[in-house]
Design an enzyme around this catalytic site. Structure first.
Site, PDB file in Angstrom:
ATOM      1  N   VAL A  54     -42.521 -12.298   1.517  1.00 23.84           N
ATOM      2  CA  VAL A  54     -42.856 -13.677   1.850  1.00 23.84           C
ATOM      3  C   VAL A  54     -42.219 -14.551   0.779  1.00 23.84           C
ATOM      4  CG1 VAL A  54     -44.693 -15.345   2.217  1.00 23.84           C
ATOM      5  CG2 VAL A  54     -45.062 -12.966   2.828  1.00 23.84           C
ATOM      6  N   MET A  56     -41.472 -15.779   6.194  1.00 23.42           N
ATOM      7  CA  MET A  56     -41.703 -14.346   6.073  1.00 23.42           C
ATOM      8  C   MET A  56     -40.427 -13.565   6.306  1.00 23.42           C
ATOM      9  SD  MET A  56     -45.273 -13.402   7.650  1.00 23.42           S
ATOM     10  CE  MET A  56     -46.761 -14.316   7.332  1.00 23.42           C
ATOM     11  N   VAL A  57     -40.367 -12.374   5.699  1.00 24.53           N
ATOM     12  CA  VAL A  57     -39.240 -11.481   5.904  1.00 24.53           C
ATOM     13  C   VAL A  57     -39.758 -10.221   6.594  1.00 24.53           C
ATOM     14  CG1 VAL A  57     -37.292 -10.345   4.834  1.00 24.53           C
ATOM     15  CG2 VAL A  57     -38.278 -12.376   3.752  1.00 24.53           C
ATOM     16  N   ASP A 100     -31.649 -18.989  -8.796  1.00 31.41           N
ATOM     17  CA  ASP A 100     -32.947 -18.318  -8.748  1.00 31.41           C
ATOM     18  C   ASP A 100     -32.792 -16.827  -9.002  1.00 31.41           C
ATOM     19  OD1 ASP A 100     -35.683 -18.280  -8.606  1.00 31.41           O
ATOM     20  OD2 ASP A 100     -35.788 -18.281  -6.417  1.00 31.41           O
TER      21      ASP A 100
END
Ligand SMILES: *[C@@H]1O[C@H](CO)[C@@H](O)[C@H](O)[C@H]1NC(C)=O
Ligand SMILES: *[C@@H]1O[C@H](CO)[C@@H](O)[C@H](O)[C@H]1NC(C)=O
Ligand SMILES: *[C@@H]1O[C@H](CO)[C@@H](O)[C@H](O)[C@H]1NC(C)=O
Ligand SMILES: *[C@@H]1O[C@H](CO)[C@@H](O)[C@H](O)[C@H]1NC(C)=O
Length: 830
Positions: A502, A507-508, A618
Site C-alpha cells: 500500500v 494499493m498494489v 524517494d
C-alpha cells in the site's frame, strides 16, 4: 535527562531576542489624517497630515480637516480627526503621494473611525479607494460607529505610491482617519510553490506576490488577543473561540518557552512568539467523541467562491519529543496537506515555528473552513493534531506586473481591469482546454465525470498515449495499454488477499496477465496522495527508460476513471523485508553488497543515463525490490519527475520523500538535486549494514535517526559495534571500512561534499572486491592499496553503463510533447 540544561540554554539565548526583536521597515509612513499634530498610537507616532512635515504628502486640493468635538472617553487621539474628501472632486488628483525608497511588497492600512460633526456625519460616507490606480475598496461605507481598519498587502513597483479617495456619488463624500504604508519584510509573500487546494489534484498558484491581498482574518489559535504592542508588524490577532465549530473537540495548549526559530522556517515577522506559543489540540479527554476526529474552524469571508490565501501557522508545542505528531489539514473539506510531519518540516527541532500557504476558494456560503485531524501515520496512542494560527487574505485581483505609476489614474483603472480580465480569460480558456476538449472526442469520458480524475482526459489524445501505445519495447509488448477487464480478471477482481503493498498512490496487487506473466498491479484510488501527475509522470518516465536495475513498466490502464500501472513482478519483494522485521533469512554481506551495487546502478542510470537527469526523490529500502535471483531494481518513480521547478522551491509546500531518508540540505535550500538521492542512498547503505529502520521513534533520542546515529559511531571509529550481528563475522575489515566511508560521505550535510552516485557505485564495487579478495587484516597499507582493483572496477562501470543503455531512446520525443513534462523531467537542480 539532559533536558533542563537545554531549556536553560534556550532561555538564556533567547532572552536578548525579546528586547531586540523589532522590525524597521525602510518605508514607513504613518499619517494622522485631518490633523496638524502627531498622535501616538500603540508604540508608534502618526504624523499630522496637515503638519509642515507632511506638506508634500497631502495633495488633494479640496479636502477638509475634520475633528470630533465630542470624542468618546479613552478613545485614541488618532481617531479624533479625519480627512474628508467631498464629492465632486476630480478623480485625477490623488489624496496622498508617498515616495518609496524600496520597491516590493508593502502593507497599507487604512483606518476609518466614523464620528458625527456638524458638517459631516462620517457614517453616511460612501466611497472607493484606489492605490496607484488599482481599486482596493469599492462603495465602502462604515458600519455604525465602529472603527474599521482595512489592511492590504501588495507589491509596489513604482517609486511613488498614490492613494485616491473617490466618493461614490457627487452628493456623498469620502474620509479616512489614519493611513499606514510600510515595507513588508523580505519574502513576506513568496511566489513559488503555493499549493492551490482543489479536490484530488495538485495545482500550484504562482505569482502570489503580484496579487493584492486584503486581510480578512488573523487569528491566534488557542491564545489571547494580540495587539500591535505584541507584534513587530503592528498586527492585531484575534482569538479563535468564535470560529471553532465544535468547541468540545479542541483543547488549548500553550508553552512558556520562546519558540525555537530556525533559519528557513517562520520568523517573528511572519507571526509573533505568542502565536507559536499557543495552539488548539485535539481534546482526547472528550468521551463523547470518537478516537479520531477533526478540529474545525469556520471563517466567514463575505465573498463566495473567491480565492483566498490561507496561511496556517504551526509549532509543535504539544509533543515531548520529535516524531510524535502527524496530522492532516483540510481546507473546505479538501485535503490540503496530508501527513504533516512538523518534526521534519521544522528541521528536526521541537517547537520550531513553521507556516504554510494555501490558495483556496471560499465556499458557496462565503466561508473558509479549516480542519486539522489525525493522519494514518499517527501513533494510535498519540493521535493528535494542532493549529497555532490562521491568516486569511482575500486575493483581491491580479495586478499587472507592469503596473507602474501612470500620469492618469483613470487609464490605470481601465488597464488594470483589462489586464485582470485578460488573465481571467486565459485561465478560463486553459480550464476549457483542460476539461472540455476531450469531452467532444470521446463519449466514454462521461462515465468518469463524477470522479476526481477527470483531468486525465486532457491527456487522452495526447502524444503520451499515442507514443506509449505504439511502442514496441524490447520486452516484446506491442502496446502498453492494458484493458481494465484483463487486469480485473488477472487480480481476481482486486482480491484483497493479493495485496502486496500500500503506498501513497493506492494499493498494489499481485496479478497475472493473459499470457501468465506475473505482474504487480498498482491501482490508484481517487483522492490519493499521489494523483494524476504522479501517474502520468510514472508512465512517461517508465516508458522512456529501461534498465536491468529499474523496475519496468509492463503496461497501464486508464479506463473507467481507473489509473492503474502494471509492473514486472518482483518475487522477493522489497530489500527492507530481507534486512529486518520479517521472517526472511538474512542476506549475506556479499548479497547485500550486490544489491547495493545493483540499486546504485539503477540510480546512476536515472541520474546520467541517455534520457536525462532524473531525480528519484524517494530512495529507500522499500523502493529497492529484489527479483527471484536477488537482483535489485529501483522502483516507484511516482515522485521522481518533480524537479525543483514546480512545487519544491519553498519549504511551505508539500515535502515529498520519506522521513529519515530526506536530504537535510533540501530543507535549508529548498533545492532538490541528484545529491539528495545520494543522501537517501547513504541512509539505505547504513540500513543494509545495521539492519534497522532509517527512523525508529521507539528508540532513545540519539538513536532515532539511523544516519545520525551511525555517523556518530563511524566518527568514533567504532561502527563495527553496531553492524547487524547476522553478518558481523562475515565482513572483512577493509570492506567494512570502505563501505562505511562511502555511506558517511553520502550522508554529508552538504550536497557538494557528497559523491556522485557514479562514485558511490565505483566505491561499492571496490568494497565487493575488498571483500572477495582483500586482506584479512585492517592495516593502513592493506586497505589503502586499491589502485589496481579500483581501475578495473571503474572500467567495469563504464562498459556496464554503455551496454545497458536503454531501449526507450526512440520514445524520448514524448517528453517534448508536453511542456509540463519537459519541465518536470528536467533535473534543473544541478
Ligand atoms: C511629529 O513627528 C515627527 C516625526 O514623526 C517629528 O519630526 C516632529 O517633530 C513631530 N512633531 C511634533 C509637534 O511633535
Ligand atoms: C509572474 O510574474 C513574472 C514577473 O513578475 C512574470 O514574468 C510572469 O509572466 C508571471 N507569471 C504568471 C503566470 O503570471
Ligand atoms: C501584549 O502587549 C500588552 C501591552 O504591552 C501586554 O499588556 C500584554 O501582556 C501583551 N500580551 C501578550 C500575550 O504578550
Ligand atoms: C476530517 O475532515 C475531512 C474533511 O471534511 C474528512 O474528509 C475527514 O474524514 C475528517 N476526519 C475525521 C477523522 O473525522
Amino acid at each position: 535527562m539532559a533536558f533542563p540544561v537545554n531549556l536553560i540554554l534556550t532561555l538564556i539565548f533567547s532572552l536578548p531576542h525579546l528586547s531586540s526583536a523589532s522590525f524597521t521597515p525602510p518605508d514607513n509612513y504613518l499619517l494622522n489624517c485631518g490633523s496638524n499634530t502627531n498622535a501616538s498610537f500603540s508604540t508608534r507616532s502618526f504624523l499630522g497630515d496637515s503638519s509642515n512635515q507632511a506638506s508634500t504628502f497631502l495633495s488633494a486640493d479640496r479636502s477638509i480637516s475634520l475633528s470630533d468635538q465630542n470624542p468618546p472617553p479613552n478613545s485614541p487621539a488618532l481617531y479624533h480627526t479625519a480627512r474628508v474628501f467631498p464629492g465632486g472632486s476630480s478623480p485625477q488628483s490623488p489624496a496622498y503621494r508617498l515616495h518609496l525608497t524600496t520597491k516590493g511588497t508593502h502593507f497599507i492600512r487604512l483606518h476609518f473611525a466614523p464620528f458625527k460633526a456638524p458638517t459631516f456625519n462620517l457614517n453616511s460616507a460612501k466611497f472607493s479607494v484606489s492605490v496607484n490606480g488599482f481599486s482596493l475598496l469599492t462603495t465602502f461605507t462604515p458600519t455604525s460607529s465602529v472603527v474599521v481598519v482595512k489592511e492590504f498587502i501588495l507589491k509596489i513597483d513604482s517609486p511613488v505610491l498614490e492613494i485616491s479617495f473617490l466618493p461614490s456619488k457627487a452628493s456623498t463624500f469620502a474620509f479616512v482617519s489614519a493611513v499606514e504604508v510600510f515595507s513588508a519584510p523580505k519574502d513576506y509573500i513568496i511566489d513559488q510553490g503555493t499549493k492551490r487546494v482543489v479536490p484530488n489534484s495538485a495545482q500550484i498558484f504562482s505569482n502570489l506576490s503580484s496579487q493584492v491581498l486584503e486581510t480578512v482574518h488573523r487569528i491566534n489559535v488557542g491564545g489571547s488577543k494580540l495587539t500591535p504592542f505584541n507584534d513587530s508588524l503592528w498586527r492585531t490577532w484575534l482569538v479563535d473561540d468564535d470560529y471553532l465549530l465544535l468547541k468540545g473537540a479542541a483543547k488549548r495548549a500553550w508553552t512558556t518557552h520562546t519558540p525555537n526559530y530556525q533559519s528557513g522556517g517562520a520568523t517573528r515577522e511572519i507571526a509573533p512568539d505568542n502565536v507559536y506559543m499557543t495552539a488548539q489540540e485535539m481534546n482526547r479527554d472528550n468521551q463523547e467523541l470518537q478516537a479520531r476526529f477533526n478540529i474545525s474552524w469556520e471563517f466567514p469571508v463575505g465573498s463566495r467562491s473567491v480565492l483566498h490565501l490561507v496561511r496556517l501557522h504551526f509549532c509543535d508545542i504539544v509533543s515531548s519529543s520529535l516524531n510524535q505528531l502527524y496530522f492532516n489539514v483540510f481546507i473546505n473539506d479538501f485535503l490540503a496537506y496530508r501527513d504533516v510531519d512538523l518534526s521534519a518540516l521544522s528541521f528536526h527541532v521541537l517547537a520550531s515555528p513553521f507556516y504554510v500557504d494555501f490558495v483556496a476558494e471560499s465556499d458557496r456560503d462565503g466561508m473558509v473552513r479549516v480542519s486539522v485531524g489525525p493522519s494514518d501515520l499517527s501513533n494510535p496512542a498519540r493521535v493528535n493534531a494542532i493549529l497555532n494560527g490562521v491568516e486569511i487574505m482575500r486575493i483581491v485581483s491580479p495586478v499587472s506586473s507592469k503596473v507602474g505609476y501612470g500620469k492618469k489614474n483613470v487609464v490605470w483603472i481601465v488597464a488594470g481591469s483589462v489586464l485582470g480580465s485578460l488573465v481571467l480569460l486565459s485561465l478560463l480558456v486553459l480550464c476549457c482546454l483542460c476539461f472540455c476538449r476531450p469531452k467532444k472526442k470521446k463519449s466514454r469520458t462521461k462515465r468518469s465525470e463524477s470522479t476526481g480524475w477527470t483531468p486525465l482526459r486532457r491527456f487522452r489524445n495526447s502524444s503520451i498515449s499515442r507514443t506509449t501505445e505504439g511502442t514496441v519495447s524490447s520486452n516484446g509488448y506491442q502496446t502498453l495499454r492494458i484493458s481494465f477487464a484483463e487486469i480485473q480478471s488477472g487480480t481476481n477482481n482486486f482480491d484483497k488477499s493479493l495485496v502486496i503493498g500500500v503506498g501513497g498512490f493506492g494499493m498494489v496487487f499481485k496479478g497475472s496477465l493473459k499470457d501468465n506473466t506475473k505482474v504487480a498491479v498498482k491501482r490508484g484510488v481517487p483522492g490519493s496522495r499521489q494523483g494524476l501527475p504522479e501517474f502520468l509522470s510514472e508512465i512517461t518516465i517508465l516508458t522512456k527508460i529501461r534498465h536491468r536495475h529499474l523496475v519496468s513498466l509492463v503496461g497501464y490502464c486508464e479506463e473507467q476513471s481507473e489509473m492503474i500501472l502494471v509492473y514486472e513482478y518482483m518475487d522477493k519483494g522489497p530489500l527492507k523485508s530481507h534486512l529486518y522485521g520479517s521472517t526472511n533469512p538474512p542476506l549475506s554481506w556479499k548479497q547485500r553488497l550486490e544489491v547495493c551495487i545493483g540499486a546504485a546502478r539503477g540510480l546512476h542510470y536515472l541520474h546520467t543515463g541517455s534520457s536525462q537527469g532524473i531525480i528519484h526523490r524517494d530512495i529507500k529500502s522499500t523502493n529497492i525490490l529484489l527479483d527471484n535471483n536477488y537482483v535489485a531494481k529501483v522502483a516507484d518513480f511516482g515522485l521522481s519527475r518533480s524537479g525543483p521547478c514546480l512545487d519544491e522551491t519553498h519549504v511551505s509546500t508539500g515535502v515529498k520523500g520519506s522521513f529519515g531518508y530526506l536530504d537535510p540540505e533540501y530543507f535549508r535550500r529548498q533545492q532538490l538535486t541528484d545529491k539528495s538521492d545520494v543522501y537517501s542512498f547513504g541512509v539505505v547503505l547504513f540500513e543494509v549494514l545495521c539492519a534497522r529502520p532509517a527512523v525508529d521513534p521507539l528508540l532513545v533520542r540519539e538513536q532515532v535517526n539511523l544516519a545520525e546515529w551511525a555517523i556518530e559511531w563511524q566518527k568514533k571509529g567504532m561502527l563495527d559495534q553496531i553492524v547487524d550481528p547476522n553478518i558481523a563475522d562475515q565482513i572483512k575489515p577493509c570492506s567494512l571500512k570502505k563501505f562505511a566511508e562511502t555511506a558517511e560521505k553520502c550522508c554529508a550535510d552538504y550536497g557538494v561534499d557528497r559523491p556522485t552516485i557514479g562514485d558511490v557505485l565505483w566505491n561499492l564495487e571496490h568494497v565487493l572486491q575488498l571483500q572477495e579478495s582483500g586482506p584479512l587484516e585492517n592495516t593502513e597499507e592493506a586497505c589503502g592499496d586499491v589502485t589496481g582493483s579500483g581501475t578495473t572496477a571503474r572500467q567495469g562501470l563504464t562498459s556496464d553503463s554503455n551496454t545497458e543503455r536503454d531501449s526507450g531512446d526512440g520514445t524520448s520525443g514524448i517528453i517534448d510533447s508536453s511542456q509540463v513534462f519537459s519541465q518536470l523531467l528536467n533535473n534543473a537542480g544541478r
